[in-house]
Design a protein around this motif. Structure first.
Motif, short mmCIF file in Angstrom:
data_model
loop_
_atom_site.label_atom_id
_atom_site.label_comp_id
_atom_site.label_asym_id
_atom_site.label_seq_id
_atom_site.Cartn_x
_atom_site.Cartn_y
_atom_site.Cartn_z
N GLU A 56 16.21 61.25 42.96
CA GLU A 56 14.89 61.76 42.58
C GLU A 56 14.91 63.28 42.52
O GLU A 56 14.25 63.88 41.66
CB GLU A 56 13.82 61.27 43.56
CG GLU A 56 12.44 61.71 43.14
CD GLU A 56 11.30 60.92 43.79
OE1 GLU A 56 10.16 61.41 43.72
OE2 GLU A 56 11.55 59.82 44.32
N ARG A 60 13.75 65.68 39.47
CA ARG A 60 12.73 66.70 39.68
C ARG A 60 13.26 68.11 39.43
O ARG A 60 12.47 69.05 39.25
CB ARG A 60 12.18 66.60 41.11
CG ARG A 60 11.31 65.37 41.33
CD ARG A 60 10.81 65.27 42.77
NE ARG A 60 9.96 64.12 42.97
CZ ARG A 60 8.64 64.11 42.80
NH1 ARG A 60 8.02 65.20 42.39
NH2 ARG A 60 7.93 63.02 43.03
N HIS A 81 10.24 52.16 43.88
CA HIS A 81 9.80 53.47 44.35
C HIS A 81 9.75 54.51 43.24
O HIS A 81 8.83 55.33 43.19
CB HIS A 81 10.72 53.97 45.47
CG HIS A 81 10.28 55.29 46.03
ND1 HIS A 81 9.33 55.40 47.02
CD2 HIS A 81 10.65 56.56 45.71
CE1 HIS A 81 9.14 56.68 47.30
NE2 HIS A 81 9.93 57.40 46.52
N ARG A 82 10.75 54.53 42.37
CA ARG A 82 10.82 55.57 41.35
C ARG A 82 11.27 54.95 40.03
O ARG A 82 12.44 54.89 39.71
CB ARG A 82 11.81 56.67 41.80
CG ARG A 82 11.96 57.84 40.84
CD ARG A 82 10.62 58.45 40.46
NE ARG A 82 9.87 58.92 41.61
CZ ARG A 82 8.55 59.03 41.63
NH1 ARG A 82 7.84 58.69 40.56
NH2 ARG A 82 7.93 59.48 42.70
N GLU A 84 11.26 55.97 37.10
CA GLU A 84 11.95 56.83 36.13
C GLU A 84 13.46 56.79 36.29
O GLU A 84 14.20 57.19 35.37
CB GLU A 84 11.46 58.28 36.29
CG GLU A 84 10.00 58.50 35.95
CD GLU A 84 9.08 58.35 37.15
OE1 GLU A 84 7.93 58.83 37.09
OE2 GLU A 84 9.51 57.74 38.16
#
Length: 283
Positions: A56, A60, A81-82, A84
């Motif tokens: 992540e 980011r 959770h993520r 992407e």
């Protein structure tokens, strides 16, 4: 430990020079494929947090296409959770090869573990990637199977450095400059020796980061750093410059997060200040 004669540079000016050169605004027609693919390998069962933090962070910090090769049971956790992240279930070495073949940057180690799953993957991972970042358990496997890689960034803390050099932690800490140079001489590429005043060395120069604080001595900070390094490499920053800029951004983000207090700071608290620092209009 064998050392080189290159001097250590302790100045904050390097950050400004690197930021001005490598954090310029992107072209309007930029697309995600220009900043990847980045592949992170780790996350054995029970160790999903480490690979999630690293992956992540890479997203980011500007990585484009970002994939995670992890144990089958871990993949579902990452998807939830993520979304992407492109979490890929890897049960055996043959599952890994197609992912490695298309990756520009490969990060090995966060949550990789030292068990049978990692053991079968390591021979394929050891030389993987046009650019490579080795962190955490990846460094433990390297210590057992030493081999150099010219375009690799190693990110050891003093304990990992001692294993890589087959010496004591005390010896590393007594002469950190000699230790980081010895690591670079033995393993090639660029070495980040983490700790108070982290050191970054290649075969020509050694720089010490003046930023950072004791609040960063908490779980997951190393995973965050690995993600920052990977993101910069994916954005075509050269290896030494990516390592040095990543360490500086990581430390500065930690200092911003510590304005609310050093005790109780989480690794993920660095995400917001990192985004602030990485965007040129906010420098």
């Amino acid at each position: 430990m064998t050392t080189k004669t290159n001097p250590i540079l302790i100045t904050d000016a390097l950050h400004a020079d690197l930021a001005q050169c490598w954090l310029k605004p992107r072209a309007r027609d930029a697309h995600k494929g220009q900043f990847g693919p980045t592949l992170l390998v780790g996350g054995d069962v029970g160790y999903s947090g480490a690979i999630l933090l690293a992956a992540e962070t890479a997203l980011r910090c500007g990585a484009g296409v970002t994939q995670v090769a992890c144990a089958p049971l871990t993949a579902a956790t990452l998807w939830l959770h993520r979304p992407e992240l492109m979490a890929k279930s890897v049960a055996q070495r043959s599952d890994l090869q197609p992912l490695l073949s298309g990756a520009r940057v490969v990060v090995v180690g966060p949550g990789l573990g030292l068990g049978a799953w990692a053991q079968q993957l390591w021979p394929t991972l050891a030389e993987a990637g046009e650019k490579q970042v080795l962190d955490a358990d990846g460094l433990s496997w390297l210590a057992q199977n030493p081999q150099p890689h010219p375009e690799r960034v190693l990110t050891p803390h003093p304990g990992e450095a001692a294993r890589l050099l087959n010496c004591s932690v005390q010896a590393v800490q007594q002469d950190r400059v000699s230790a980081v140079k010895a690591l670079q001489s033995r393993y090639g590429g660029v070495v980040i020796l983490k700790g108070a005043g982290s050191l970054i060395s290649d075969d020509k120069q050694c720089w010490q980061c003046p930023a950072g604080n004791p609040g960063m001595a908490t779980a997951g900070m190393g995973d965050i750093l690995a993600g920052v390094v990977a993101a910069l490499l994916a954005q075509h920053v050269p290896v030494f410059e990516a390592a040095a800029l990543a360490v500086s951004l990581h430390a500065r983000a930690g200092d911003i997060a510590a304005e609310q207090g050093q005790r109780g700071m989480l690794a993920s608290d660095l995400w917001q200040p990192l985004r602030h620092l990485l965007n040129p209009k906010m420098l």
